[in-house]
Design a protein around this motif. Structure first.
Motif, short mmCIF file in Angstrom:
data_model
loop_
_atom_site.label_atom_id
_atom_site.label_comp_id
_atom_site.label_asym_id
_atom_site.label_seq_id
_atom_site.Cartn_x
_atom_site.Cartn_y
_atom_site.Cartn_z
N LEU A 290 0.84 -1.21 0.00
CA LEU A 290 0.00 0.00 0.00
C LEU A 290 0.87 1.26 0.00
O LEU A 290 0.57 2.23 -0.70
CB LEU A 290 -0.92 0.00 1.22
CG LEU A 290 -2.15 -0.90 1.11
CD1 LEU A 290 -2.84 -1.01 2.46
CD2 LEU A 290 -3.11 -0.36 0.05
N LEU B 33 1.88 1.62 -3.45
CA LEU B 33 0.81 2.19 -4.28
C LEU B 33 0.76 3.70 -4.13
O LEU B 33 0.61 4.44 -5.11
CB LEU B 33 -0.53 1.56 -3.90
CG LEU B 33 -1.81 2.24 -4.42
CD1 LEU B 33 -1.85 2.25 -5.94
CD2 LEU B 33 -3.05 1.56 -3.87
N ASN B 34 0.92 4.17 -2.90
CA ASN B 34 0.85 5.62 -2.68
C ASN B 34 2.06 6.36 -3.22
O ASN B 34 1.94 7.51 -3.65
CB ASN B 34 0.63 5.92 -1.20
CG ASN B 34 -0.81 5.62 -0.78
OD1 ASN B 34 -1.72 5.65 -1.61
ND2 ASN B 34 -1.01 5.32 0.50
N VAL B 35 3.22 5.72 -3.22
CA VAL B 35 4.37 6.34 -3.90
C VAL B 35 4.12 6.35 -5.41
O VAL B 35 4.36 7.34 -6.10
CB VAL B 35 5.68 5.58 -3.58
CG1 VAL B 35 6.85 6.19 -4.35
CG2 VAL B 35 5.96 5.60 -2.08
N ARG C 223 1.37 6.49 -7.09
CA ARG C 223 0.41 7.48 -7.60
C ARG C 223 0.66 8.88 -7.07
O ARG C 223 -0.06 9.81 -7.44
CB ARG C 223 -1.02 7.04 -7.30
CG ARG C 223 -1.35 6.88 -5.83
CD ARG C 223 -2.77 6.35 -5.65
NE ARG C 223 -2.98 5.82 -4.32
CZ ARG C 223 -4.16 5.41 -3.86
NH1 ARG C 223 -5.22 5.45 -4.63
NH2 ARG C 223 -4.27 4.93 -2.64
N SER C 224 1.63 9.04 -6.20
CA SER C 224 1.90 10.38 -5.69
C SER C 224 2.47 11.25 -6.81
O SER C 224 2.98 10.75 -7.81
CB SER C 224 2.90 10.34 -4.54
OG SER C 224 4.22 10.53 -5.04
N SER D 225 2.08 6.84 -11.92
CA SER D 225 0.75 6.55 -12.46
C SER D 225 0.29 7.60 -13.46
O SER D 225 -0.76 7.46 -14.06
CB SER D 225 -0.28 6.45 -11.32
OG SER D 225 -0.55 7.73 -10.80
#
Lengths: 406, 502
Positions: free
Chosen positions: A251, A254-256, A258-259, A265
């Motif tokens: 998780l 994932l946040n890296v 889409r950051s 992303s």
């Protein structure tokens, strides 16, 4: 086999067991599911669609997947978690798909009958070949890496330099490339017609076509490629709403991802993990290799010099090494490239119009690790097609060759 | 280097054409048009149904719980507990975390007590303050500061409201909704942003109103988006005030139907501190409104004052540098419509490229409106009021205001796809189960007809089994749990499986 299975954790049993079953020859497939000999030694084509496809009343295989539960902005097929995929190719018949599968694994398609499509697009290697640069007939080395074929149904432009606009257009090119399969149309058609089964199977797959033609070959190969669906990864489970599918590290990854610091992303957009655009990112070539101009040639524009199609990251963990010429051996190295500084690997004197998202994110070592953790959640081969036990030419398929090597 | 030369060539060519047009139009008597009570714009987004609304959030079908987060507690922990319909109240205090919302219908509300806000502080180390990918999300009343990436970012979320937040020094974008339909961004104060303070990317039906944006490279940017209204904002001391762009190379390739009206756009002369290579790095410091390649942009009722380069700058891709080639994106800003605006003291210290092109029209001195590149179907009223360059082709607009357009928000919100249970079952069966099961024969697991024989009409029994399978048949590998499917899908797929007959 029971012993083998007990060592495997429950949640991943399908992904792990399936390839094992295939390689060890313990395949359960019966004659009706896929082309096979029916006991009399006669090869027939399947009358069933592959998984993830519904057979329509008029014998077309229509794609079904969980992303069809959602919309996407303007039907572009890009967005976030619960977003529809881009428009796709489907509607081939089960027979066309199955014929494509036989052709795909048949080395008869190459000039010297030494390599098949599957040699560079090996289902056991994420439909790639594990090499930085692919090798064609007679050990001829290519200048680019073999792209994965998973989820080709959603792809709009083919080859790293986006020079083909359909699966059919793409399919024939490697057959006739001197560096790849080295064949020519005459020899290809003659050799297929000379094999007892092929004219019959082509007739079965294309009942309205009198002759075995290049178009039919391209259609069958396109049909098979469009059937390679990988949308059941742990990421997908998360996207569809199962929060427990990803662990804390994933998780964080994932946040890296889409950051707007890393911005991964922005080009590798969910749910296909590509925006299907050309990007100039300035990766280095392997030592001694001249700069690959990429899409500059396709579009005749210096602005796209060194530009390549943004690849999907689905099953990316299965397709090392990375980038168009396989310059990076691991996902970690590939991720690290993006934090090396804008243009850090562009040689002196080389002018590239680098993509605006190539920036200076200064990712920490931990963040790079988390990105790798996240990218590994994009793997899924639960709908891997079966490698044919034999192909109509009687030549050895890749699995038989690998079996001999082992 | 090559690009500079290209620009030079364009300007030389344009000099001939521009001079010719100038000569043609000569010193006509001004056509004076009253914008009071005249015809309103008749184009733009036409809603399918419903009256105008002032909200982007559809009414909640059920009001859930209110979860309260106190200083020292984790906002993210509350998000993970929250169910659609819930509201999370964050009490005043400092919170240093990244909050991500990957579910629908969550309201994340800061509580302001005597001016003290719930403050998200990235300490200069964290990437983003709030990320979300879900529909019907509200984020309001926060203070957000010192993040490296974005203050508030979404990737695919419809029906959102981002309101009354103060975002200070948060890196790339202050507020950045991307790939969403139907959103309201209002009453935010955003400053110190290295790209756009408010950036609407690849979105539809967006309303940006009553925000203050300053000390950033771009104030408000509408990029590759449609049906957007930017009104009643105060954009000052940025490099550029309000922008409507098509950036080439993005997967959604149009910007059209944008209304920029009744904004205060003042003193946007801040030196450009955008990252090298970023699109906004090309904005000349001193630009009030910038329209690049966007179509159907209406500029009305703004007060545009004190900009070194120009009050309104309109250009095509061909006259911009550093952009990639994108054959799929139309490079021209067509149908730009300029109604009455208050403009003065603009273009008083413009850049060489603009000055050179102005000279081709024998124009010197201030520049309120500057247009370069092809621009089909564009129009203006009361052009005599402004110092203008490059609008010789602009006709007279046949309307004088946009009074008939309230906003472009969707009554009731953007609707999700309606899925029948049978469809859900079919999709899950074919997309997942069919990898191991076929109707009549054995793949990895047993044939469906054998499962049907075992369960008869007991769909619930199948649903319960796939949620937590146990080994039944020694000759098959044990089935992996399908517990990642929600209960509704488990039951739908069980019912579908029982209906199969081939």
């Amino acid at each position: 086999m029971a012993l083998l299975l007990t060592k495997i954790t429950r949640t991943n049993v399908i992904q792990r067991v399936y390839p094992l079953l295939l390689l060890s020859g313990l395949v359960f497939f019966s004659s009706a599911a896929f082309a096979n000999s029916d006991g009399s030694g006669v090869i027939t084509l399947s009358d069933r669609c592959p998984p993830s496809f519904m057979l329509s009343d008029d014998n077309h295989c229509l794609l079904r997947n969980r992303y069809q539960l959602y919309n996407s902005l303007g039907d572009h097929g890009i967005g976030g978690l619960k977003t529809a995929l881009p428009a796709h190719r489907d509607g081939f018949s089960p027979q066309q798909i199955d014929l494509g599968r036989l052709l795909f694994f048949d080395p008869l398609l190459s000039a010297d009958q030494s390599v098949s499509c599957a040699s560079c697009h090996d289902p056991n290697k994420g439909f790639s070949d594990g090499r930085g640069l692919s090798v064609g007939i007679a050990g001829r080395e290519n200048s680019r890496s073999a792209p994965s074929l998973w989820n080709s149904a959603f792809v709009k432009q083919f080859f790293w330099d986006a020079r083909a606009n359909s699966l059919e257009e793409q399919a024939l090119s490697p057959l006739f490339s001197l560096q790849e399969m080295g064949n020519n149309p005459t020899q290809l058609l003659d050799s297929l017609k000379a094999v007892e089964a092929y004219p019959r199977l082509f007739k079965q797959a294309f009942p309205n076509r009198e002759q075995l033609t290049l178009d039919s070959i391209a259609s069958a190969l396109a049909a098979f490629q469009a059937s390679l669906i990988s949308l059941n990864s742990r990421y997908d489970q998360y996207a569809h709403g199962y929060a427990e599918a990803l662990n804390a590290h994933e998780l964080e990854g994932l946040n890296v991802f889409r950051s707007f610091v890393a911005r991964c992303s922005q080009c590798h957009m969910p749910p296909l993990f590509t925006n299907q655009q050309i990007a100039v990112i300035g990766t280095p070539e392997p030592a001694g290799m001249p700069r690959d101009v990429g899409a500059e040639k396709t579009f005749n524009s210096a602005k796209l010099r060194g530009g390549f199609k943004v690849p999907s990251l689905r099953n990316i963990a299965e397709t090392a090494p990375y980038m168009h010429s396989g310059r990076f051996a691991t996902l970690r190295e590939a991720a690290e490239f993006y934090t090396g500084g804008r243009g850090h690997a562009v040689p002196e004197g080389e002018e590239l119009l680098l993509h605006w998202h190539i920036s200076e994110p200064n990712l920490s070592s931990d963040e790079l690790d988390r990105l790798v953790d996240f990218m590994r959640t994009l793997s899924d081969s639960s709908l891997l097609p079966a490698i044919p036990e034999s192909v109509p030419s009687g030549l050895k398929t890749i699995s038989e060759k690998q079996y001999e090597q082992n | 280097m090559n690009r500079t030369k290209t620009l030079g060539v364009l300007i030389v060519l344009a000099a001939f054409i521009g001079g010719w047009q100038w000569g043609q139009q000569g010193n006509d008597t001004p056509q004076i048009t009253s914008s009071v009570g005249g015809a309103s714009f008749a184009g733009g987004f036409q809603p399918e149904s419903g009256d105008a609304v002032n909200t982007a959030l559809p009414a909640r079908s059920a009001i859930g719980q209110t979860l309260v987060v106190n200083p020292g507690e984790s906002i993210q922990a509350a998000v993970e507990t929250a169910q659609p319909g819930d509201t999370i109240q964050v009490m005043p205090g400092i919170y240093s975390e990244t909050v991500y919302i990957d579910k629908n219908d969550i309201h994340l509300v800061g509580v302001i007590q005597a001016g003290e806000r719930a403050t998200l502080d990235g300490l200069g180390k964290l990437n983003d303050a709030i990320l979300y990918s879900g529909n019907n999300i509200l984020i309001e009343n926060f203070k957000i500061t010192r993040y490296k990436g974005n203050g508030i970012m979404s990737q695919a979320g419809n029906n959102f409201e981002i309101r009354n937040n103060i975002v200070i020094d948060t890196g790339i974008y202050g507020i950045f909704p991307q790939l969403g339909t139907n959103g309201l961004i209002e009453h935010n104060v955003v400053s110190g942003i290295a790209d756009a303070a408010i950036y609407v990317g690849m979105s539809d039906n967006i309303h940006v109103a009553h925000n203050e944006v300053f000390d950033s490279v771009a104030g408000i940017e509408i990029e590759n988006s449609r049906h957007a209204i930017v009104e009643n904002n105060y954009a000052h001391h940025n490099t550029g005030g309000i922008l409507a762009f098509i950036t080439p190379g993005l997967p959604i390739k149009t910007t059209y139907d944008v209304i920029i009206r009744n904004n205060f756009i003042l003193d946007n002369n801040t030196p450009n501190f955008g990252a090298p290579g970023s699109t906004v790095a090309g904005i000349p410091a001193g630009t009030g409104i910038l329209v690049m390649a966007a179509d159907d942009v209406i500029i009305e009722g703004n007060i545009i004052v004190n900009h070194k380069v120009a009050g309104i700058l309109i250009n095509d891709h061909g006259n911009a540098s550093g952009l990639t080639l994108d054959p799929g994106a139309d490079p021209n800003a067509d149908r730009v419509m300029i109604l009455d605006n208050v403009m003065h003291n603009n273009g008083y210290e413009t850049i060489d490229e603009v000055r050179a092109f102005a000279l081709t029209e024998l124009h010197t001195g201030d520049i309120d409106i500057f247009q370069i590149g092809p621009s089909d179907g564009s129009c203006i009223i009361n052009r005599h009021r402004y110092h203008h360059v490059g609008i010789g082709d602009f006709g007279e607009c046949d309307f004088t205001n946009t009074d008939s357009i309230h906003n472009y928000l969707l009554a009731g919100g953007a609707k999700p796809r309606v899925i029948e249970p049978a469809e859900r079952g079919e999709i899950a069966y074919l997309g997942i189960c069919a990898g191991c099961h076929a109707y009549n024969n054995v793949l990895i697991g047993p044939a469906v007809k054998d499962i049907q024989a075992m369960y008869a009409d007991n769909a619930k029994g199948i649903a319960s089994y796939i949620n937590a399978p146990f080994k039944i048949r020694p000759e098959y590998p044990e089935m992996p749990a399908q517990n990642y499917l929600d209960a509704e899908t488990q039951l739908a797929v069980a019912r579908y499986l029982l209906t199969l007959d081939k």
